[in-house]
Design a protein around this motif. Structure first.
Motif, PDB file in Angstrom:
ATOM      1  N   ASP A 197       0.833  -1.212   0.000  1.00 35.45           N
ATOM      2  CA  ASP A 197       0.000   0.000   0.000  1.00 35.45           C
ATOM      3  C   ASP A 197       0.865   1.258   0.000  1.00 35.45           C
ATOM      4  O   ASP A 197       0.596   2.209  -0.758  1.00 35.45           O
ATOM      5  CB  ASP A 197      -0.920  -0.007   1.220  1.00 35.45           C
ATOM      6  CG  ASP A 197      -1.992  -1.083   1.129  1.00 35.45           C
ATOM      7  OD1 ASP A 197      -2.240  -1.573   0.009  1.00 35.45           O
ATOM      8  OD2 ASP A 197      -2.561  -1.444   2.175  1.00 35.45           O
ATOM      9  N   ILE A 227       1.255   4.194  -3.052  1.00 33.69           N
ATOM     10  CA  ILE A 227       1.043   5.626  -2.819  1.00 33.69           C
ATOM     11  C   ILE A 227       2.260   6.427  -3.266  1.00 33.69           C
ATOM     12  O   ILE A 227       2.141   7.449  -3.949  1.00 33.69           O
ATOM     13  CB  ILE A 227       0.731   5.879  -1.332  1.00 33.69           C
ATOM     14  CG1 ILE A 227      -0.603   5.243  -0.947  1.00 33.69           C
ATOM     15  CG2 ILE A 227       0.691   7.376  -1.046  1.00 33.69           C
ATOM     16  CD1 ILE A 227      -0.925   5.356   0.534  1.00 33.69           C
ATOM     17  N   HIS A 247      -4.995  11.897   3.140  1.00 31.40           N
ATOM     18  CA  HIS A 247      -3.612  12.151   2.740  1.00 31.40           C
ATOM     19  C   HIS A 247      -3.636  13.055   1.513  1.00 31.40           C
ATOM     20  O   HIS A 247      -4.148  12.667   0.458  1.00 31.40           O
ATOM     21  CB  HIS A 247      -2.888  10.843   2.424  1.00 31.40           C
ATOM     22  CG  HIS A 247      -2.942   9.833   3.523  1.00 31.40           C
ATOM     23  ND1 HIS A 247      -2.341  10.024   4.758  1.00 31.40           N
ATOM     24  CD2 HIS A 247      -3.528   8.603   3.586  1.00 31.40           C
ATOM     25  CE1 HIS A 247      -2.544   8.966   5.521  1.00 31.40           C
ATOM     26  NE2 HIS A 247      -3.278   8.099   4.834  1.00 31.40           N
ATOM     27  N   SER A 297      -2.009  14.122  -5.598  1.00 34.74           N
ATOM     28  CA  SER A 297      -2.844  12.954  -5.322  1.00 34.74           C
ATOM     29  C   SER A 297      -3.529  13.132  -3.980  1.00 34.74           C
ATOM     30  O   SER A 297      -3.149  13.994  -3.171  1.00 34.74           O
ATOM     31  CB  SER A 297      -2.018  11.660  -5.327  1.00 34.74           C
ATOM     32  OG  SER A 297      -1.024  11.699  -4.310  1.00 34.74           O
ATOM     33  N   ARG A 315      -5.735  10.625  -0.879  1.00 30.70           N
ATOM     34  CA  ARG A 315      -6.193   9.312  -0.411  1.00 30.70           C
ATOM     35  C   ARG A 315      -7.079   9.499   0.817  1.00 30.70           C
ATOM     36  O   ARG A 315      -6.788  10.334   1.676  1.00 30.70           O
ATOM     37  CB  ARG A 315      -4.994   8.444  -0.036  1.00 30.70           C
ATOM     38  CG  ARG A 315      -4.112   8.073  -1.202  1.00 30.70           C
ATOM     39  CD  ARG A 315      -4.511   6.775  -1.816  1.00 30.70           C
ATOM     40  NE  ARG A 315      -3.709   6.432  -2.990  1.00 30.70           N
ATOM     41  CZ  ARG A 315      -3.658   5.239  -3.509  1.00 30.70           C
ATOM     42  NH1 ARG A 315      -4.333   4.244  -2.966  1.00 30.70           N
ATOM     43  NH2 ARG A 315      -2.941   4.997  -4.595  1.00 30.70           N
ATOM     44  N   CYS A 370      -8.697   7.242   3.961  1.00 29.63           N
ATOM     45  CA  CYS A 370      -8.615   5.975   4.687  1.00 29.63           C
ATOM     46  C   CYS A 370      -9.543   6.037   5.891  1.00 29.63           C
ATOM     47  O   CYS A 370      -9.609   7.054   6.582  1.00 29.63           O
ATOM     48  CB  CYS A 370      -7.180   5.697   5.152  1.00 29.63           C
ATOM     49  SG  CYS A 370      -5.964   5.625   3.833  1.00 29.63           S
TER      50      CYS A 370
END
Length: 342
Positions: A115, A119, A273, A288, A290, A292
């Protein structure tokens, strides 16, 4: 990234403390305060660039905190044989020390490494961040830039630490200077035709009047390259200002906080993130993002958090930039003093 096991009562206590007025954290920090960040570059002599970063080290105890070691290594790839791509490429890898996650099984540790690698690779390996000086001989030779990060210990906020360490290692990277080489094959000698003697005559006019190895300029017919002897380690990797930083927003509506400990990460419903690149453009680029966690966000909240993350990322970028320039000065002074003692 690795879930910390906390009881329901401990999670409720942490959430109530973070949402209190004023908010309370176990180490006395504010919601937007980072722990102490220690950074050192040039820690791996055999690498083209390296950095060691620690977040939250206990000064009096001499240990603890989140620690990441990052290094870059350049390898030559043959484009004609299909080993590489024209212009070079970037490959990122993240490895986790088993001692950093003793509670995880080997399969879970592999998933965590995968993972984090995805990223880092999808962000740093994006074409918009590709360095321009990874080409050696167009359509023949190029550099493969390996970016390796090793997590030595995890005390929270590991994604931010990995990106800061990777950016510092890329900042420290020096690309060796190369010079293209073209080899001219001499023509065969010509035999005399008058029959008077068996003497061979060299066709001197057909042979260039220069050395067989022409290294004055790179030409399309260059067969190979060489490394010229320079006093320094090479040229700086292009695009220093483009390498992104990551800031993680730990969301606990209606508030959010930065640089979470493992217990605080387990208490947050969502972690966001955000990777920002601060190039020469007036506004940064969101490379980018993310999300979670089991929580949900509305579109209006998402835009607000991105705007806040941009502000926090700029502060982190400026602080990291200042520290990296100080490291350059420190290493230059150290090298000069070492040279003076010879």
């Amino acid at each position: 990234m690795a879930a910390q096991l906390v009881s329901k009562s401990e999670r409720a206590y942490i959430q109530a403390s973070l949402q209190a007025t004023p908010p309370l954290r176990a180490d006395g920090r504010g919601l937007l305060d980072f722990r102490t960040v220690l950074l050192e570059t040039g820690v791996a002599p055999l690498a083209n660039g390296s950095a060691r970063l620690n977040i939250g080290k206990m000064v009096h105890e001499g240990g603890g905190g989140t620690e990441v070691l990052a290094a870059t290594k350049l390898e030559v790839e043959d484009v004609e044989l299909g080993d590489g791509v024209d212009g070079g490429r970037v490959v990122c890898t993240v490895s986790c020390s088993p001692s950093a996650y003793p509670h995880l099984s080997s399969n879970a540790l592999d998933e965590l490494q995968y993972d984090l690698t995805v990223i880092l690779q999808q962000t740093i390996g994006h074409p918009t961040l590709h360095p321009q000086n990874l080409s050696i001989i167009p359509r023949k030779k190029s550099w493969l830039l390996n970016v390796d990060a090793v997590i030595l210990s995890d005390a929270g906020n590991i994604v931010d630490a990995v990106f800061m360490a990777a950016r510092a290692a890329l900042w420290d990277t020096k690309v060796p200077r190369t010079r293209a080489v073209e080899y001219h094959t001499p023509e065969a000698p010509i035999e005399a035709t008058d029959g008077s003697s068996a003497m061979d005559i060299d066709n001197r006019e057909a042979i260039p009047a220069v050395s067989g190895f022409d290294t004055r300029e790179m030409v399309r017919t260059a067969a190979d390259f060489e490394l010229p002897d320079y006093w320094d380690e090479g040229e700086v990797l292009h695009g220093q200002e483009k390498w992104p930083v990551c800031v993680t927003l730990n969301l606990l509506p209606p508030t959010h906080f930065l640089d979470a400990t493992p217990q605080e990460e387990a208490s947050a419903s969502v972690r966001m993130h955000l990777m920002f690149s601060f190039a020469s453009a007036p506004s940064p680029r969101l490379q980018s993002m993310r999300l979670c966690g089991p929580g949900e966000l509305e579109l209006a909240q998402l835009k607000s958090y991105i705007a806040d993350g941009e502000k926090y990322a700029r502060e982190l970028f400026n602080a990291l930039e200042t520290k990296l320039r100080e490291e350059d000065v420190r290493r230059n002074v150290k090298a000069r003093d070492r040279f003076a003692l010879r």
